[in-house]
Design an enzyme around this catalytic site. Sequence first.
Site, PDB file in Angstrom:
ATOM      1  N   SER A  86      29.420  55.818  40.625  1.00 37.26           N
ATOM      2  CA  SER A  86      28.648  55.954  39.208  1.00 37.26           C
ATOM      3  C   SER A  86      27.992  57.098  38.885  1.00 37.26           C
ATOM      4  CB  SER A  86      27.955  54.708  38.899  1.00 37.26           C
ATOM      5  OG  SER A  86      27.400  54.589  37.457  1.00 37.26           O
ATOM      6  N   HIS A 195      30.478  51.321  32.733  1.00 33.60           N
ATOM      7  CA  HIS A 195      32.020  51.512  33.366  1.00 33.60           C
ATOM      8  C   HIS A 195      32.887  50.595  32.523  1.00 33.60           C
ATOM      9  CE1 HIS A 195      30.349  54.120  36.221  1.00 33.60           C
ATOM     10  NE2 HIS A 195      29.668  53.109  36.611  1.00 33.60           N
TER      11      HIS A 195
END
Length: 310
Positions: A86, A195
Amino acid sequence: MKVAFLFPGQGSQRPGMLHDLPAHRAIAETLEEASTILGRDVLRIDTKEASVSTVNVQLLLLISGVAVIRALLEEGAEPDLAAGLSVGAFGAAVTVGVLKFREALQFVQLRGQLMENAYPQGYGMAAIVGLDESRLNSMVQETSSDSAPVYVSSLNSPRQIVVSGADSGLELIIERARSAGATKAERLNVRVPSHCELLNFAAEELERAMASAPINRPRIPYIANYRGRALREPEAVRDDLAKNMSRPVRWHDGTEIMFELGARLFVELPPGRVLTRLAAEAFPEARAVACDGMRLDSVAELVRRTTDSR
C-alpha cells in the site's frame, strides 16, 4: 542469495514510532529533511492524537522507512529488490531510485488527503485469516450491497486476506467469516476503504498530479502492488503508485516473485513485523527479519553477509 527490503502499509503504525528509531546520523537528517519539506516538525505528528489522521499516518510510515533505509545504506547494506504494501510502495520507490524523497512526501501527503476527504468516517478495513480467496470472494459478493459495500482488497497470503468497505458491511463479513471457520476476523487500524473501487476517483486525481513528476528508471527491481510482479520501467512504477489505492494488492504474488528472483533474506523496515511473518510462513527456507527489535548494525551485518555469500 539476494536481499529484499519490505515496507509496511497502514495498520502497522504505532504512536512514537519515529521517536523509537535508532540513533543514527542518516535517520536524524531524514527527520530534519522531512520537517523542512512539509513545513512542520514531523516528531509532533508522531503521537496517538495525531495518528487519527490518515494523512499523518501515511507520512509517518514513509518517513520511518526511508530514514532506516538511508541508515542501512550508509552501513553498506544494499538491497537487490524492494517492495512496499500500500503506502509502503512509496518507500520502495524511493529505495529503487524512481522517486526523490521530496516528491514521495508530497505525493503521500496528497494521497492521504484524498483518501481522508473521500471517507472521513464510516469506512475501513478488516483482516480475515483462515479462509481462501475463492470462499471469501463468494462471501463478499453475497454480503455487499449499495448501502454497505465490501470488497476484497489485499491478498496477503493464500489464507490471510483483507477486505475494505463500509463499517456495516465489514461487521457482516466479520460475523459470517467467523461462522465459516475463520481463525481470525477483526478490524484493522485503518479508517479508509483502501484498495477497492470506492477510491477510483481519488486514484485518478493522484494519477493526474503524478503525471508530470520527474521519475527515474529503477536501479533495482520494484515489486508492484496490484500486478504482483517485478517492474523495471519507470512509467510502470508510476502507474502502480498512482493506482494502488484503488486496486486490490497482490502481496503474496509479489513475495513469490521476489523468492523466484533469488531473495533469501527479507528485511522489513519499521514499524512492525507483519510482512516478516508473511514471508516466513510463505518461504520457511528463507530468512525474514524485522528491523523493529533488532540493532541497526546487526541488520546491516546480516544484509552484508547475505550479499557477500553469492
